[in-house]
Design an enzyme around this catalytic site. Structure first.
Site, PDB file in Angstrom:
ATOM      1  N   GLY A 164      -0.182   8.927   6.266  1.00  0.00           N
ATOM      2  CA  GLY A 164      -1.493   8.041   6.514  1.00  0.00           C
ATOM      3  C   GLY A 164      -2.513   8.231   5.400  1.00  0.00           C
ATOM      4  O   GLY A 164      -3.700   8.225   5.742  1.00  0.00           O
ATOM      5  N   GLY A 165      -2.125   8.667   4.144  1.00  0.00           N
ATOM      6  CA  GLY A 165      -3.147   8.621   3.209  1.00  0.00           C
ATOM      7  C   GLY A 165      -4.018  10.022   3.194  1.00  0.00           C
ATOM      8  O   GLY A 165      -4.958  10.352   2.294  1.00  0.00           O
ATOM      9  N   HIS A 208       2.406  -1.775  -3.653  1.00  0.00           N
ATOM     10  CA  HIS A 208       3.125  -0.963  -2.806  1.00  0.00           C
ATOM     11  C   HIS A 208       4.482  -2.059  -2.469  1.00  0.00           C
ATOM     12  O   HIS A 208       3.921  -2.860  -1.620  1.00  0.00           O
ATOM     13  CB  HIS A 208       2.519  -0.474  -1.592  1.00  0.00           C
ATOM     14  N   HIS A 234      -5.517   3.223   1.673  1.00  0.00           N
ATOM     15  CA  HIS A 234      -4.116   3.629   1.609  1.00  0.00           C
ATOM     16  C   HIS A 234      -3.402   3.242   3.102  1.00  0.00           C
ATOM     17  O   HIS A 234      -2.532   3.645   3.285  1.00  0.00           O
ATOM     18  CB  HIS A 234      -3.821   5.036   1.416  1.00  0.00           C
ATOM     19  N   GLU A 274       9.922   3.776   0.067  1.00  0.00           N
ATOM     20  CA  GLU A 274       8.674   3.129  -0.631  1.00  0.00           C
ATOM     21  C   GLU A 274       8.700   3.508  -2.045  1.00  0.00           C
ATOM     22  O   GLU A 274       8.667   4.505  -2.539  1.00  0.00           O
ATOM     23  CB  GLU A 274       7.561   3.904   0.180  1.00  0.00           C
ATOM     24  N   ARG A 296      12.607   6.083   9.831  1.00  0.00           N
ATOM     25  CA  ARG A 296      12.142   5.387  11.128  1.00  0.00           C
ATOM     26  C   ARG A 296      11.999   3.911  10.942  1.00  0.00           C
ATOM     27  O   ARG A 296      12.082   3.490   9.645  1.00  0.00           O
ATOM     28  CB  ARG A 296      11.136   6.142  11.747  1.00  0.00           C
TER      29      ARG A 296
HETATM   30  P1  ADP Z   1       1.155   8.510   2.748  1.00  0.00           P
HETATM   31  O1  ADP Z   1       2.569   9.280   3.224  1.00  0.00           O
HETATM   32  O2  ADP Z   1      -0.148   9.387   2.991  1.00  0.00           O
HETATM   33  O3  ADP Z   1       0.841   7.084   3.475  1.00  0.00           O
HETATM   34  P2  ADP Z   1       1.936   7.571   0.367  1.00  0.00           P
HETATM   35  O4  ADP Z   1       2.708   8.502  -0.456  1.00  0.00           O
HETATM   36  O5  ADP Z   1       2.848   6.789   1.144  1.00  0.00           O
HETATM   37  O6  ADP Z   1       1.260   8.334   1.297  1.00  0.00           O
HETATM   38  O7  ADP Z   1       1.141   6.575  -0.621  1.00  0.00           O
HETATM   39  C1  ADP Z   1       0.035   5.685   0.184  1.00  0.00           C
HETATM   40  C2  ADP Z   1      -0.526   4.677  -0.794  1.00  0.00           C
HETATM   41  O8  ADP Z   1      -1.285   5.410  -1.925  1.00  0.00           O
HETATM   42  C3  ADP Z   1       0.338   4.036  -1.400  1.00  0.00           C
HETATM   43  O9  ADP Z   1       0.881   3.074  -0.611  1.00  0.00           O
HETATM   44  C4  ADP Z   1      -0.234   3.718  -2.563  1.00  0.00           C
HETATM   45  O10 ADP Z   1      -1.068   2.600  -2.253  1.00  0.00           O
HETATM   46  C5  ADP Z   1      -1.120   4.723  -3.011  1.00  0.00           C
HETATM   47  N1  ADP Z   1      -0.627   5.932  -4.020  1.00  0.00           N
HETATM   48  C6  ADP Z   1       0.478   6.494  -3.499  1.00  0.00           C
HETATM   49  N2  ADP Z   1       0.978   7.120  -4.641  1.00  0.00           N
HETATM   50  C7  ADP Z   1       0.196   6.531  -5.728  1.00  0.00           C
HETATM   51  C8  ADP Z   1       0.342   6.696  -7.195  1.00  0.00           C
HETATM   52  N3  ADP Z   1       1.065   7.660  -7.876  1.00  0.00           N
HETATM   53  N4  ADP Z   1      -0.489   5.824  -7.934  1.00  0.00           N
HETATM   54  C9  ADP Z   1      -1.298   5.011  -7.503  1.00  0.00           C
HETATM   55  N5  ADP Z   1      -1.532   4.939  -5.957  1.00  0.00           N
HETATM   56  C10 ADP Z   1      -0.706   5.469  -5.162  1.00  0.00           C
END
Ligand code: ADP
Length: 651
Positions: A164-165, A208, A234, A274, A296
């Site tokens: 969740g960012g 994404h 995010h 992802e 999931r």
């Molecule tokens: P969470 O598990 O907290 O949701 P994620 O790893 O899935 O975190 O990343 C969530 C969002 O953060 C991604 O969809 C993207 O928008 C941004 N993000 C993640 N990694 C990167 C990266 N290396 N560079 C730029 N943006 C990123």
């Protein structure tokens, strides 16, 4: 196949799983907390078991209570939905240990993907491209800072246990690193009880794009990609499939990488891999990197279902019951395009603050798929995610799907809570989004234009004035006034806290004149359609308490500052027509035995120098008339009683 399964979740996803089970002939057991005793998922399931208090920790996160409920009701399997216990390997293991089937991957597979650092290591070994960065064991601040220097700024600090960012910080330069590290760690410790972080190259203007995979423990296939680049902080806002601008080469490369990821952990069930994509020069097979795998079903799975024609929940249930994958990769095809918008009870103008409230009025348009856990009259409680619904539009092309979604959002009516509807509509019309130029920064860049409160035009205000005065009946506005003398009525309303006054009066031509500022607008209502200044206005309005909501494209909620002016009989579905205030009965239009329909005028009360039409809140037959014209009545006095029509209905 299972005869009965339990759904360890609530809201729209519980309803969505029940839908598929009902179609497959599988009986369902719902679980619910105190806050959800009357919830839609409880009503839809064949059986329901109470599992505790409203806090998730007291109910939906109580694995032991959920397993006990499944055993007591003879369910053979548990579907976890998403969120709550869906990615908890200990729960998956406990379900198995209790002799039940967990509808999802093995505890080991969940564990392997549970921490971002371990998952990256695993994927690297499986030959899946990962975001350049550091995900080693050393957590010493200087070591991490050195890693960031080596990667090159900007970098992203991520909590390995994150979701969740949370626990994520973008760092632009070395000077900012120590402080960002501290705050990411603090947040991660608080949210996940784990402050281990990794460092990644921050991909500028990324997209994404995620791939839906499905395994049966032996083989895996992918069901193409979804683009979830429209994000706010995010968090996904609008998702679509396929990804705009996707090329065959890129799709093949991403699909193969995702299948490799799934097969590397012997994956069974639905999962999502992802990727972060650098799309600044178009989509290129060497510019995507693994971020994480969600073990999931995903919130946005319906867009994949729309373009593939596959019911992913059906696949989940069948594979969990021991069937092999229902089809091979070569049998899977993309047809058309699908877009999903997440409708939330949230105050966009106040920084997207989650809202609560009773959804007194809730209407969705036809022609789109709507996944929801609430009905009109249900509450959005403070205990859970304030999502009202997911609206999914499908079309032969992206442009058509988007247009359909935009129209569907315009036709969605919610009263009783603020929502992000106007924000979603604006996004659907955003030039960059429409052109397919999406990246995760789009919303933040154009935020001010996207979040502005819609401004009601004069015609919307005029309709609000008429509704506030109760002049919405089928007999036309004139009927709300005395027929023998012109009458002026003043009403004070406020929109977004800004008060304004309007005067309504009968004109010689039988229309109503509504004066707003220095202009008089002519209004009439014929055959259920408003006409304002000779143009038809296909607006609907709903009056709840002292709030009038006009739906015309957007929903505009007006506060009636003089609540007595509101026709209190509006919107109520009650049997007893009561005097809203002390007054003189001017007219009674019905007699015992008359059939009436919702919206019919039953009587006119004169009070506070105004006339108030008393309107039937439901269809029925007049059972009693307790007053005569000329009678003086007290507030709350019952004037007319309605009853159900008995017999003679032709369905
Ligand atoms: P969470 O598990 O907290 O949701 P994620 O790893 O899935 O975190 O990343 C969530 C969002 O953060 C991604 O969809 C993207 O928008 C941004 N993000 C993640 N990694 C990167 C990266 N290396 N560079 C730029 N943006 C990123």
């Amino acid at each position: 196949m299972f005869a009965k399964i339990l759904i360890a979740n609530r809201g729209e996803i519980a309803c969505r799983v029940i839908d598929t089970c009902a179609r497959m002939g599988v009986a369902t057991v719902a679980v619910y907390s105190d806050a959800d005793a009357g919830a839609r998922h409880v009503a839809m399931a064949d059986e329901a078991v109470w599992i505790g208090g409203p806090r998730p920790a007291d109910s939906y996160l109580r694995g032991d209570a959920i397993i006990a409920a499944a055993l007591s009701r003879g369910a053979e399997a548990i579907h976890p939905g998403y969120g709550f216990l869906s990615e908890n390997p200990d729960f998956a293991a406990a379900v198995g240990a209790a002799g039940l089937v967990f509808i999802g991957p093995s505890a080991d597979a969940i564990r392997a993907m549970g921490l971002k650092d371990a998952a990256k290591t695993l994927m690297e070994r499986a030959g899946v491209p990962i975001v350049p960065g550091y995900h080693g064991a050393s957590q010493h601040p200087e070591h991490l800072a050195g890693a960031a220097d080596a990667i090159g700024y900007p970098v992203l600090i991520k909590a390995v246990a994150g979701g969740g960012g949370k626990g994520m910080r973008r760092v632009a330069c070395p000077a900012d690193f120590p402080q960002a590290l501290d705050s990411a760690r603090r947040e991660a410790l608080h949210a996940f009880g784990n402050d281990v972080v990794l460092i990644e190259k921050y991909v500028e203007q990324p997209r994404h794009i995620e791939v839906q995979v499905f395994g049966d423990g032996m083989r895996a296939v992918h069901l193409f990609e979804r683009d979830c680049s429209l994000q706010r902080r995010h968090q996904k806002v609008i998702e679509e499939a396929p990804a705009p601008g996707m090329t065959a080469a890129m799709r093949a490369a991403m699909g193969q990488a995702a299948v490799r990821a799934a097969q590397a952990i012997g994956y069974a069930g639905a999962g999502t891999v992802e990727f972060i994509v650098d799309g600044r020069d178009g989509l290129r097979p060497d510019r995507f990197w693994f971020m994480e795998m969600n073990t999931r079903l995903q919130v946005e799975h319906p867009v994949t279902e729309a373009i593939t024609g596959i019911d992913l929940v059906e696949w989940q249930v069948r594979v969990a019951a021991g069937e092999p994958l229902p089809c091979a990769q070569k049998d899977l095809r993309i047809t058309g395009h699908a877009v999903e918008a997440r409708l939330y009870a949230e105050d966009v103008a106040k920084g997207f603050l989650p809202a609560t409230g009773r959804l007194d009025h809730l209407r969705f348009p036809d022609g789109v798929r709507v996944e929801t856990g609430v009905r009109a009259g249900d509450a959005i409680s403070p205990w859970y995610d304030p999502m009202i619904a997911k609206i999914i539009a499908q079309g032969p092309t992206r442009a058509l799907a988007l247009r359909k979604l935009s129209r569907a959002l315009a036709g969605t009516q919610v009263a009783g809570s603020v929502t992000n509807l106007a924000f979603l509509r604006r996004l659907c019309e955003h030039a960059g989004f429409v052109a397919g130029e999406v990246d995760t920064g789009l919303i933040a860049r154009d935020l001010s234009g996207l979040v502005a409160l819609p401004e009601p035009c004069a015609r919307v205000r005029v309709v609000a004035v008429m509704a506030a005065l109760g002049l919405t009946g089928p007999l036309g506005p004139v009927a709300g006034f005395t027929l023998w003398a012109p009458l002026r009525r003043t009403v004070r309303l406020a929109y977004a806290g800004e008060p304004f006054e309007a005067v309504a009066e009968v004109m010689t031509d039988g229309t109503t004149g509504v004066t707003l500022g220095d202009r008089v607008h002519r209004v009439a209502r014929r055959d259920g359609i408003w006409r304002v200044d000779d143009a038809s206005v296909a607006a609907d309005c709903v009056v709840i308490g002292s709030v009038v909501t006009v739906f015309w494209g957007d929903g505009f909620a007006f506060d009636v500052l003089d609540p007595l002016a509101v026709d209190t009989a509006q919107g109520g579905g009650g049997d007893r027509i009561e005097a809203p205030m002390p007054g003189l009965v001017r007219a009674v239009m019905v007699s015992v035995g008359d059939l009436v329909a919702t919206g019919d005028r039953l009587a006119v009360l004169e009070a506070m120098k105004m006339e108030h039409a008393l309107i039937a809140g439901r269809d029925g037959v007049v059972a009693e008339v307790r007053v005569q014209p000329g009678a003086q009545v007290a507030a709350g006095a019952v004037l007319i009683v309605l009853a159900d029509v008995v017999g003679g209905a032709d369905g």
